[in-house]
Motif scaffolding. Structure first.
Motif, PDB file in Angstrom:
ATOM      1  N   TYR A   1      38.434   8.462  67.135  1.00 49.69           N
ATOM      2  CA  TYR A   1      38.035   9.490  67.994  1.00 49.69           C
ATOM      3  C   TYR A   1      38.332  10.711  67.045  1.00 49.69           C
ATOM      4  O   TYR A   1      39.056  11.171  66.562  1.00 49.69           O
ATOM      5  N   HIS A   2      37.023  11.699  67.341  1.00 49.09           N
ATOM      6  CA  HIS A   2      37.119  13.000  66.642  1.00 49.09           C
ATOM      7  C   HIS A   2      36.357  13.883  67.747  1.00 49.09           C
ATOM      8  O   HIS A   2      35.085  13.603  67.781  1.00 49.09           O
ATOM      9  N   GLY A   3      36.953  14.771  68.460  1.00 48.63           N
ATOM     10  CA  GLY A   3      36.389  15.493  69.472  1.00 48.63           C
ATOM     11  C   GLY A   3      37.297  16.301  70.209  1.00 48.63           C
ATOM     12  O   GLY A   3      38.626  16.536  69.978  1.00 48.63           O
ATOM     13  N   ASP A   4      36.950  16.728  71.221  1.00 49.17           N
ATOM     14  CA  ASP A   4      37.920  17.527  72.263  1.00 49.17           C
ATOM     15  C   ASP A   4      39.126  16.738  72.484  1.00 49.17           C
ATOM     16  O   ASP A   4      38.718  15.580  73.149  1.00 49.17           O
ATOM     17  N   GLU A   5      40.113  17.468  72.664  1.00 48.58           N
ATOM     18  CA  GLU A   5      41.380  16.971  73.524  1.00 48.58           C
ATOM     19  C   GLU A   5      41.018  15.997  74.802  1.00 48.58           C
ATOM     20  O   GLU A   5      41.426  15.162  75.141  1.00 48.58           O
ATOM     21  N   SER A   6      40.028  16.875  75.552  1.00 48.92           N
ATOM     22  CA  SER A   6      39.919  16.467  76.967  1.00 48.92           C
ATOM     23  C   SER A   6      39.176  15.053  76.985  1.00 48.92           C
ATOM     24  O   SER A   6      39.551  14.193  78.007  1.00 48.92           O
ATOM     25  N   GLY A   7      38.582  14.583  75.726  1.00 48.92           N
ATOM     26  CA  GLY A   7      38.095  13.248  75.879  1.00 48.92           C
ATOM     27  C   GLY A   7      38.744  12.255  75.384  1.00 48.92           C
ATOM     28  O   GLY A   7      38.419  10.775  75.654  1.00 48.92           O
ATOM     29  N   LEU A   8      40.011  12.537  75.022  1.00 46.54           N
ATOM     30  CA  LEU A   8      40.933  11.174  74.104  1.00 46.54           C
ATOM     31  C   LEU A   8      41.387  10.170  75.236  1.00 46.54           C
ATOM     32  O   LEU A   8      41.337   8.968  74.945  1.00 46.54           O
ATOM     33  N   SER A   9      41.831  10.666  76.385  1.00 49.09           N
ATOM     34  CA  SER A   9      42.274   9.725  77.346  1.00 49.09           C
ATOM     35  C   SER A   9      41.526   8.771  77.857  1.00 49.09           C
ATOM     36  O   SER A   9      41.608   7.385  77.790  1.00 49.09           O
ATOM     37  N   ALA A  10      40.102   9.247  78.077  1.00 45.13           N
ATOM     38  CA  ALA A  10      38.878   8.212  78.566  1.00 45.13           C
ATOM     39  C   ALA A  10      38.794   7.442  77.353  1.00 45.13           C
ATOM     40  O   ALA A  10      38.532   6.238  77.703  1.00 45.13           O
ATOM     41  N   TYR A  11      38.797   7.797  76.149  1.00 46.27           N
ATOM     42  CA  TYR A  11      38.348   6.986  75.107  1.00 46.27           C
ATOM     43  C   TYR A  11      39.528   5.951  75.102  1.00 46.27           C
ATOM     44  O   TYR A  11      39.185   4.569  74.717  1.00 46.27           O
ATOM     45  N   LEU A  12      40.637   6.129  74.871  1.00 51.13           N
ATOM     46  CA  LEU A  12      41.928   5.091  74.780  1.00 51.13           C
ATOM     47  C   LEU A  12      41.700   4.134  76.040  1.00 51.13           C
ATOM     48  O   LEU A  12      41.626   3.104  75.848  1.00 51.13           O
ATOM     49  N   SER A  13      41.536   4.508  77.231  1.00 46.19           N
ATOM     50  CA  SER A  13      41.599   3.576  78.214  1.00 46.19           C
ATOM     51  C   SER A  13      40.270   3.004  78.316  1.00 46.19           C
ATOM     52  O   SER A  13      40.415   1.787  78.710  1.00 46.19           O
ATOM     53  N   GLY A  14      39.272   3.483  77.881  1.00 47.96           N
ATOM     54  CA  GLY A  14      37.841   2.680  77.762  1.00 47.96           C
ATOM     55  C   GLY A  14      38.064   1.418  76.841  1.00 47.96           C
ATOM     56  O   GLY A  14      37.412   0.391  77.058  1.00 47.96           O
ATOM     57  N   PHE A  15      39.068   1.323  75.996  1.00 53.34           N
ATOM     58  CA  PHE A  15      39.347   0.180  74.907  1.00 53.34           C
ATOM     59  C   PHE A  15      40.618  -0.496  75.467  1.00 53.34           C
ATOM     60  O   PHE A  15      40.918  -1.405  74.423  1.00 53.34           O
ATOM     61  N   GLY A  16      41.205  -0.065  76.550  1.00 54.66           N
ATOM     62  CA  GLY A  16      42.338  -0.758  76.708  1.00 54.66           C
ATOM     63  C   GLY A  16      43.553  -0.696  75.953  1.00 54.66           C
ATOM     64  O   GLY A  16      44.468  -1.159  75.860  1.00 54.66           O
ATOM     65  N   ILE A  17      43.453   0.724  75.503  1.00 59.25           N
ATOM     66  CA  ILE A  17      44.744   1.272  74.516  1.00 59.25           C
ATOM     67  C   ILE A  17      45.278   2.276  75.514  1.00 59.25           C
ATOM     68  O   ILE A  17      45.087   3.224  75.828  1.00 59.25           O
ATOM     69  N   ALA A  18      46.779   1.792  75.486  1.00 56.67           N
ATOM     70  CA  ALA A  18      47.439   2.572  76.804  1.00 56.67           C
ATOM     71  C   ALA A  18      47.860   3.911  76.005  1.00 56.67           C
ATOM     72  O   ALA A  18      47.721   4.921  76.799  1.00 56.67           O
ATOM     73  N   ALA A  19      48.290   3.862  74.723  1.00 56.64           N
ATOM     74  CA  ALA A  19      48.796   5.083  74.198  1.00 56.64           C
ATOM     75  C   ALA A  19      48.973   4.927  72.671  1.00 56.64           C
ATOM     76  O   ALA A  19      49.258   3.709  72.228  1.00 56.64           O
ATOM     77  N   PRO A  20      48.996   5.760  71.637  1.00 53.91           N
ATOM     78  CA  PRO A  20      49.176   5.391  70.438  1.00 53.91           C
ATOM     79  C   PRO A  20      50.400   4.957  70.167  1.00 53.91           C
ATOM     80  O   PRO A  20      51.277   5.076  70.787  1.00 53.91           O
ATOM     81  N   LEU A  21      50.652   4.022  69.229  1.00 55.05           N
ATOM     82  CA  LEU A  21      51.901   3.302  68.924  1.00 55.05           C
ATOM     83  C   LEU A  21      52.516   4.118  67.806  1.00 55.05           C
ATOM     84  O   LEU A  21      52.027   4.733  66.944  1.00 55.05           O
TER      85      LEU A  21
END
Length: 441
Positions: A416-436
């Motif tokens: 992901y490369h973009g605004d901070e506001s879109g990162l949570s949606a990106y992660l949840s869209g692929f089932g990634i809870a949070a960076p490890l």
């Protein structure tokens, strides 16, 4: 029930096993052969593969026991008629820590990977041939020649060009096998030539090669390559073209047929293909082994997270790369071009256009923060940690000129490369809870 059953213990299968083991994923890795194979087979490790091996924790031994490729020396009889290199040696840089192809016999590469896997608590099960594979909505059942039935959530076929798994999954393997284009590979002990050069009699470019002798680092062995058929008596072949050279012992030999094939799919339900089970190449450009390692490196972290949206990206990303690499190796083979360079080092391969690649730099290899990338986690390049982040997240300063935030996948590519506001949606869209945590080993 194991979570992932890996069939095949070549470089692709072992890389995948290490990737899963260091993430704590339950796995088994089975191999039809009764023991580890001998023979050099593939011997060139590309710069991108060396970056992967750094992450896996094996780079020190790979470099200590391997070597850069020697210079070429071409002869007519005992007279040297040409000298040169197949690659340009380069110095390491911040963006390319391992710029040169390393020669490493495949048997040793596999042994180093097996030792790393053993450190993580797993071993290859030899003499465990898979004779049948069935899958349903809940998992996959593999039948072994011993009669054991192994149940797993996912099964990965890394069992070579004649893959039993691929055939059982009903996946086609399109392409060609050139029966008339064969090579003989042999590991030999020889005298009459030095170990500082790769010695050739005949011409690579004009396809009139009689044979070559390549010294293998850390051994007293040369790899002999010759056209085949017609050369059953290797000692006589060498004596005919190089009377001053003597073959003292043939340690191993094998016949190679030129195969150019690509699996129609890299996935069928809960079954995945990697390495030669998914694609086979000409030897030109040294792409086959390396592409298989990259398959496994792409698939491992996705299987560990396990979301369907993430798993769907494997075939999309790796099949496109395999198509490109097949085209490259085929062209180099047809042109008789055996050079190594930017087009073969796999550093420029990217996942542009993948659903997992979002933003201006999405899909690119990061090419920075290599020490921080070691381990199993994501990296976030940002001025600060966004509110969604867990305490385990690794936050690094932005790159020079960076706009927005960059999330780096566990395999070193920008997701992901973009605004901070879109990162949570990106992660949840692929089932990634949070960076490890990237510090995890």
């Amino acid at each position: 029930m194991t979570h992932v059953l890996i069939v095949g213990s070549g470089p692709a299968g072992l890389t995948l096993a290490i990737e899963l083991a260091r993430r704590g994923v339950d796995l088994r890795i089975v191999e039809r052969s009764p023991r580890p194979p001998g023979g050099v087979r593939g011997k060139g490790l590309q710069p991108r593969t060396l970056e992967v091996f750094d992450d896996l924790g094996v780079i020190d031994e790979i470099l200590a026991t391997g070597a850069v490729y020697p210079g070429l020396r071409s002869y007519i009889g005992d007279e040297v008629v040409w000298e040169g290199r197949m690659d340009e040696l380069r110095e390491p840089s911040p963006g390319v820590p391992y710029p040169n192809v390393i020669m490493q016999p495949q048997w040793r590469t596999e042994r180093i990977l097996r030792d790393r896997l053993a450190e993580l608590g797993h071993r290859v099960e030899y003499g465990a041939e898979v004779t049948g594979v069935e899958q349903d909505a809940e998992g996959v059942t593999a039948t072994l020649a011993t009669g054991e039935r192994v149940r797993s959530a996912y099964l990965v076929g890394a069992d070579g060009g004649r893959s039993t798994v691929r055939k059982a999954a009903g996946i086609g393997f399109t392409g060609v096998t050139h029966e008339s284009e064969r090579m003989l590979l042999a590991d030999v002990k020889a005298r009459g030539v030095d170990r500082e050069h790769w010695h050739l009699w005949g011409s690579l470019q004009s396809r009139s090669l009689h044979f070559s002798l390549c010294p293998l680092p850390g051994t007293d062995i040369f790899q002999l390559v010759a056209p085949y058929p017609g050369h059953d008596d290797l000692a006589a072949l060498v004596a005919e073209h190089a009377p001053h050279v003597r073959i003292e012992e043939i340690v191993w030999r094998s016949e190679y047929r030129v195969n150019i094939r690509l699996a129609e799919r890299f996935r069928a339900g809960r079954i995945f293909l990697a390495g030669d089970a998914a694609h086979v190449h000409t030897p030109a450009g040294g792409q086959g082994l390396n592409t298989g390692v990259q398959d496994a490196y792409n698939l491992g972290w996705k299987l560990a997270i396990g979301s369907e949206a993430l798993l769907e990206t494997y075939e999309d990303e790796r099949k496109a790369v395999a198509e490109h690499v097949l085209g490259l190796s085929t062209r180099l083979y047809r042109e008789g071009d055996h050079r190594r360079g930017d087009d073969t080092n796999q550093l420029d391969l990217a996942y542009l256009g993948s659903a997992l690649s979002v933003g201006e730099r999405g899909g690119e290899r990061l090419g920075a923060y290599f020490a921080e990338q070691r381990g199993t986690g994501f990296l976030l390049l940002a001025d600060r940690a966004p509110g969604f982040a867990s305490t385990a997240e690794i936050v690094l300063p932005p790159l020079d000129g960076q706009r927005g935030v960059i999330l780096v996948r566990p395999d070193g590519y920008i997701g992901y490369h973009g605004d901070e506001s879109g990162l949570s949606a990106y992660l949840s869209g692929f089932g990634i809870a949070a960076p490890l945590s990237s510090a995890a080993r």
